[in-house]
Design an enzyme around this catalytic site. Structure first.
Site, short mmCIF file in Angstrom:
data_model
loop_
_atom_site.label_atom_id
_atom_site.label_comp_id
_atom_site.label_asym_id
_atom_site.label_seq_id
_atom_site.Cartn_x
_atom_site.Cartn_y
_atom_site.Cartn_z
N LYS A 19 0.85 -1.19 0.00
CA LYS A 19 0.00 0.00 0.00
C LYS A 19 0.89 1.24 0.00
O LYS A 19 1.82 1.34 0.80
CB LYS A 19 -0.89 0.00 1.25
CG LYS A 19 -2.15 0.83 1.11
CD LYS A 19 -3.17 0.10 0.25
CE LYS A 19 -4.59 0.61 0.48
NZ LYS A 19 -5.57 -0.13 -0.33
N THR A 64 -3.91 -5.46 1.00
CA THR A 64 -3.28 -4.13 1.14
C THR A 64 -4.10 -3.24 2.07
O THR A 64 -3.55 -2.34 2.70
CB THR A 64 -3.10 -3.45 -0.22
OG1 THR A 64 -4.36 -3.19 -0.82
CG2 THR A 64 -2.25 -4.30 -1.14
N HIS A 260 18.54 27.09 -13.86
CA HIS A 260 19.15 28.23 -14.55
C HIS A 260 18.33 29.51 -14.40
O HIS A 260 17.10 29.50 -14.45
CB HIS A 260 19.30 27.91 -16.04
CG HIS A 260 20.16 26.72 -16.31
ND1 HIS A 260 21.49 26.68 -15.95
CD2 HIS A 260 19.89 25.52 -16.89
CE1 HIS A 260 22.00 25.50 -16.30
NE2 HIS A 260 21.05 24.78 -16.87
#
Length: 300
Positions: A19, A64, A260
């Protein structure tokens, strides 16, 4: 209809299920003084049997949903002293409760809440979200083995407006980048380190030391800064200083994207822009990585 015959031409390299992103806010109440830990936890289990994959036999599967509930219950009964200890508690639970679980991998990420403070006085129960680096950890433990613990920092975005340059690099027919002695240096730090062991480690204090070291080597002294001839040099300096300060760390990986900022040309408007107004560019960006570890001789 699913086949019940095993394919002899293939074999498993690795399996796992679990999970992800199980979120918990744990509140520790000591009278009117409250402390919090908000975490997102991901758990992966590897079982000794592969019958769920091969035959569709689910008799060994820990659902799960049960994994999610277990995370909630362990937070209640064990608390969350540190995310590393919490991850080890989860590993220990599944390995001790289910004999057919052979490997547990746990990833925990902490939400960066900071207690409100004014004039040196800390608020007893109010917090502010401060995204100045996210604390995460990964703990993996196999049956009959010790936990392997990684901690890390991510989403730590820093910038300095000077004391950085880039010169002396290779130039070929495709090179358009000019050498520069002075530039903005911005990056978003990803840093991950592995502990030699878990005994007597103050994970929270160690994380603070590493984060402070990253900021120290990036910025330099507060009154004058410190020159960086390349992102690579700054990355390496952070690693060397960190390993010298924290003997429990075995190795360290750092990734520093070079974010940048370019000077905006205002000449067509009759203006000279002397690095006062710059354009942030999200991509493309350079990415510098490096991993160091202690030499065997340094551990003896």
């Amino acid at each position: 209809m699913a086949t019940t015959k095993k394919n002899e031409d293939v074999e498993f390299v690795r399996t796992g299920y679990g999970k992800d992103m199980v979120k918990v806010l744990h509140i520790q109440r000591d009278g009117k003084y409250h402390s919090i830990k908000e975490v997102a936890t991901s758990v992966q289990l590897t079982l000794s049997s592969k019958q769920d994959y091969v035959y569709g036999d689910n008799s060994d599967i820990i659902p799960t949903d049960t994994i999610k509930n277990t995370v909630h219950v362990l937070a209640k009964f064990k608390g969350i002293k540190s995310i590393e200890v919490f991850a080890m508690n989860i590993c220990e639970h599944f390995l001790s409760s289910f004999n057919h679980v052979v490997r547990v991998h746990v990833y925990v990420e902490e939400v960066p809440w900071k207690r409100l403070e004014k004039n040196g006085v800390q608020h007893v129960h109010a917090f502010i979200h401060t995204p100045t680096g996210t604390h995460f950890c990964e703990v993996e433990q196999r049956r009959s083995g010790l936990p392997v613990i990684h901690s890390g920092i991510k989403d730590l975005k820093v910038l300095k407006t000077t004391q950085s340059g880039f010169e002396g690099f290779i130039k070929d027919q495709f090179t358009t980048l000019p050498e520069v002695k002075d530039r903005c240096f911005a990056t978003q730090v990803y840093c991950k380190w592995r502990y030699q062991h878990s005994q007597d480690v103050d994970f929270e204090a160690t994380w603070d030391i590493v984060r402070d070291t990253v900021l120290e080597k990036f910025a330099g002294p507060y009154d004058k800064g410190e020159y960086s001839p390349s992102v690579q040099k700054t990355l390496y300096d952070i690693q060397v200083l960190t390993l010298s300060r924290v003997p429990q760390i075995e190795d360290m990986e750092i990734s520093l994207p070079n974010i940048h900022y370019f000077n905006i040309d205002m000449s067509k408007m009759g203006l000279i822009n002397k690095e006062e107004v710059l354009l942030p560019l999200d991509n493309p960006y350079g990415k510098i990585t490096g991993t160091v570890k202690r030499k065997l001789s340094s551990r003896l």
